[in-house]
Design a protein around this motif. Structure first.
Motif, mmCIF file in Angstrom:
data_model
loop_
_atom_site.group_PDB
_atom_site.id
_atom_site.type_symbol
_atom_site.label_atom_id
_atom_site.label_comp_id
_atom_site.label_asym_id
_atom_site.label_seq_id
_atom_site.Cartn_x
_atom_site.Cartn_y
_atom_site.Cartn_z
ATOM 1 N N ARG A 27 -1.244 0.196 9.495
ATOM 2 C CA ARG A 27 0.201 -0.226 8.810
ATOM 3 C C ARG A 27 0.220 0.665 7.613
ATOM 4 N NH1 ARG A 27 1.347 -5.539 5.422
ATOM 5 N NH2 ARG A 27 3.408 -5.502 5.509
ATOM 6 N N MET A 28 1.423 0.895 7.380
ATOM 7 C CA MET A 28 1.778 1.930 6.379
ATOM 8 C C MET A 28 3.279 1.365 5.730
ATOM 9 S SD MET A 28 1.255 4.607 4.159
ATOM 10 C CE MET A 28 0.371 5.573 5.147
ATOM 11 N N VAL A 29 3.105 1.107 4.375
ATOM 12 C CA VAL A 29 4.566 0.508 3.695
ATOM 13 C C VAL A 29 4.871 1.329 2.656
ATOM 14 C CG1 VAL A 29 5.707 -1.806 2.943
ATOM 15 C CG2 VAL A 29 3.909 -1.806 4.724
ATOM 16 N N ASN A 30 6.318 1.589 2.530
ATOM 17 C CA ASN A 30 6.828 2.296 1.204
ATOM 18 C C ASN A 30 8.028 1.485 0.711
ATOM 19 O OD1 ASN A 30 8.033 3.706 -0.636
ATOM 20 N ND2 ASN A 30 7.745 5.812 0.606
ATOM 21 N N ASN A 31 7.746 0.886 -0.371
ATOM 22 C CA ASN A 31 8.806 0.041 -1.032
ATOM 23 C C ASN A 31 9.746 1.318 -1.935
ATOM 24 O OD1 ASN A 31 8.368 -2.635 -0.549
ATOM 25 N ND2 ASN A 31 6.425 -2.249 -1.209
ATOM 26 N N ILE A 32 10.647 1.789 -1.333
ATOM 27 C CA ILE A 32 11.198 3.163 -1.647
ATOM 28 C C ILE A 32 11.971 2.907 -3.112
ATOM 29 C CG2 ILE A 32 11.236 4.241 0.494
ATOM 30 C CD1 ILE A 32 14.209 3.505 0.826
ATOM 31 N N ASP A 33 12.406 1.405 -3.273
ATOM 32 C CA ASP A 33 13.320 1.752 -4.528
ATOM 33 C C ASP A 33 12.117 1.415 -5.640
ATOM 34 O OD1 ASP A 33 15.694 1.915 -3.180
ATOM 35 O OD2 ASP A 33 15.752 -0.277 -2.843
ATOM 36 N N LEU A 34 11.069 1.033 -5.712
ATOM 37 C CA LEU A 34 10.073 0.738 -7.014
ATOM 38 C C LEU A 34 9.636 2.240 -7.463
ATOM 39 C CD1 LEU A 34 7.721 -1.881 -5.223
ATOM 40 C CD2 LEU A 34 9.826 -2.060 -7.042
ATOM 41 N N PRO A 35 9.467 2.204 -8.565
ATOM 42 C CA PRO A 35 8.863 3.438 -9.267
ATOM 43 C C PRO A 35 7.387 3.617 -8.825
ATOM 44 C CG PRO A 35 9.154 1.794 -11.084
ATOM 45 C CD PRO A 35 9.788 1.196 -9.597
ATOM 46 N N ILE A 36 7.023 4.866 -8.833
ATOM 47 C CA ILE A 36 5.568 5.031 -8.488
ATOM 48 C C ILE A 36 4.382 4.365 -9.243
ATOM 49 C CG2 ILE A 36 5.402 7.363 -9.855
ATOM 50 C CD1 ILE A 36 4.103 6.685 -6.178
ATOM 51 N N SER A 37 4.819 4.051 -10.516
ATOM 52 C CA SER A 37 3.922 3.441 -11.275
ATOM 53 C C SER A 37 3.607 2.039 -10.723
ATOM 54 C CB SER A 37 4.322 3.446 -12.777
ATOM 55 O OG SER A 37 5.673 2.788 -12.876
ATOM 56 N N VAL A 38 4.546 1.190 -9.989
ATOM 57 C CA VAL A 38 4.060 -0.293 -9.634
ATOM 58 C C VAL A 38 3.084 -0.106 -8.425
ATOM 59 C CG1 VAL A 38 5.345 -1.953 -8.633
ATOM 60 C CG2 VAL A 38 6.546 -0.512 -10.141
ATOM 61 N N PRO A 39 2.099 -0.845 -8.914
ATOM 62 C CA PRO A 39 1.225 -1.011 -7.509
ATOM 63 C C PRO A 39 1.710 -1.570 -6.547
ATOM 64 C CG PRO A 39 0.280 -2.048 -9.749
ATOM 65 C CD PRO A 39 1.972 -1.640 -9.828
ATOM 66 N N GLY A 40 1.597 -1.239 -5.290
ATOM 67 C CA GLY A 40 2.161 -1.488 -3.919
ATOM 68 C C GLY A 40 3.313 -1.221 -3.566
ATOM 69 N N LYS A 41 3.742 -0.034 -4.308
ATOM 70 C CA LYS A 41 4.929 0.790 -3.835
ATOM 71 C C LYS A 41 4.797 1.385 -2.556
ATOM 72 C CE LYS A 41 7.380 5.076 -4.467
ATOM 73 N NZ LYS A 41 8.720 4.617 -3.683
ATOM 74 N N VAL A 42 3.706 1.955 -2.517
ATOM 75 C CA VAL A 42 3.248 2.455 -1.069
ATOM 76 C C VAL A 42 1.768 1.863 -0.819
ATOM 77 C CG1 VAL A 42 2.384 4.612 0.101
ATOM 78 C CG2 VAL A 42 4.561 4.545 -1.484
ATOM 79 N N PHE A 43 1.547 1.442 0.462
ATOM 80 C CA PHE A 43 0.151 0.730 0.655
ATOM 81 C C PHE A 43 0.211 0.925 2.247
ATOM 82 C CE2 PHE A 43 2.872 -3.102 0.597
ATOM 83 C CZ PHE A 43 2.461 -3.694 2.009
ATOM 84 N N SER A 44 -1.185 0.997 2.397
ATOM 85 C CA SER A 44 -1.585 0.953 3.876
ATOM 86 C C SER A 44 -2.737 0.401 4.170
ATOM 87 C CB SER A 44 -1.733 2.437 4.465
ATOM 88 O OG SER A 44 -2.622 3.282 3.750
ATOM 89 N N TYR A 45 -3.196 0.015 5.433
ATOM 90 C CA TYR A 45 -4.377 -0.397 5.622
ATOM 91 C C TYR A 45 -4.740 -0.280 7.292
ATOM 92 C CZ TYR A 45 -2.046 -4.836 6.511
ATOM 93 O OH TYR A 45 -1.136 -5.735 7.077
ATOM 94 N N GLY A 46 -6.082 -0.600 7.607
ATOM 95 C CA GLY A 46 -6.212 -0.148 9.117
ATOM 96 C C GLY A 46 -7.358 -1.240 9.500
ATOM 97 N N GLY A 47 -7.352 -1.250 10.932
ATOM 98 C CA GLY A 47 -8.378 -2.020 11.402
ATOM 99 C C GLY A 47 -8.861 -1.560 12.711
ATOM 100 N N SER A 48 -9.902 -1.888 13.247
ATOM 101 C CA SER A 48 -10.156 -1.697 14.775
ATOM 102 C C SER A 48 -10.796 -2.964 15.413
ATOM 103 C CB SER A 48 -11.085 -0.389 14.703
ATOM 104 O OG SER A 48 -12.359 -0.674 13.814
ATOM 105 N N GLY A 49 -10.798 -2.786 16.877
ATOM 106 C CA GLY A 49 -11.479 -3.790 17.407
ATOM 107 C C GLY A 49 -11.369 -3.811 18.875
#
Length: 191
Positions: free
Chosen positions: A161-183
């Protein structure tokens, strides 16, 4: 007298270094296939050809399983969300993805009508991208599931899963985040 041999000595030194470099390249090229670092096979076979899909590789149907998440750019620290239950309903070119709400136990569809399936043989990719607005402004989110048959009744599943909060400045934590899983997922019913 020493000065006349310097250009020859430099040329010989370069030649020896080049010869050593070539021998390293030959050794590396010889080892890569042995350790699995080979190029994927490329074929001119039509991907929709029925010869690519074997009877025991049919992934159409309803599958359910647990995904265990690894840390990504935004770590999944809450143990309640380290392992989540998903259900995949697969058709020939479309898919539905459901996640079980850990609090209510209710199955909720993720990105309704947006998932598409691409497949060859025993492997498939489910992909959906969506966009919207919230208190942080505009967000763009992509989910990708990569599947392969372990058997006629079990799939190996990798998720990102990849998310980009495009209106937030790069300095804000969570502007871009991702994670992955398996099973591993089990087949509930065929389709």
């Amino acid at each position: 007298m020493l000065y006349t041999f310097l250009p020859i000595a430099k040329t010989l030194s370069i030649f020896v270094k080049m010869k050593r470099l070539i021998s390293y390249i030959i050794v590396i090229l010889g080892i890569f296939p042995l350790i699995g670092c080979s190029t994927p096979r490329i074929s001119s076979v039509n991907a929709s050809s029925p010869t690519l899909l074997h009877e025991n590789e049919n992934i159409n149907g309803e599958w359910e399983g647990l995904l265990t998440f690894q840390e990504g750019i935004l770590s999944v620290k809450d143990p309640a969300f380290r392992t989540l239950q998903y259900r995949l309903v697969l058709g020939s070119s479309e898919a539905q993805v459901f996640a079980k709400n850990t609090i209510s136990g209710v199955w909720e569809e993720a990105m309704p009508q947006l998932f598409r399936v691409s497949r060859t043989g025993s492997n498939a990719v489910l992909q959906a991208t969506d966009s919207g607005k919230d208190e942080d402004g505009t967000w763009v989110e992509t989910w990708i599931f990569v599947l392969t048959n372990r058997s006629t009744e079990e799939l190996q599943v990798e998720f990102v899963r990849m998310v980009n909060n495009i209106d937030l400045p790069i300095s804000v934590p969570g502007k871009v985040f991702s994670y992955g899983g398996s099973g591993k997922f089990v087949k509930l019913r065929g389709r």
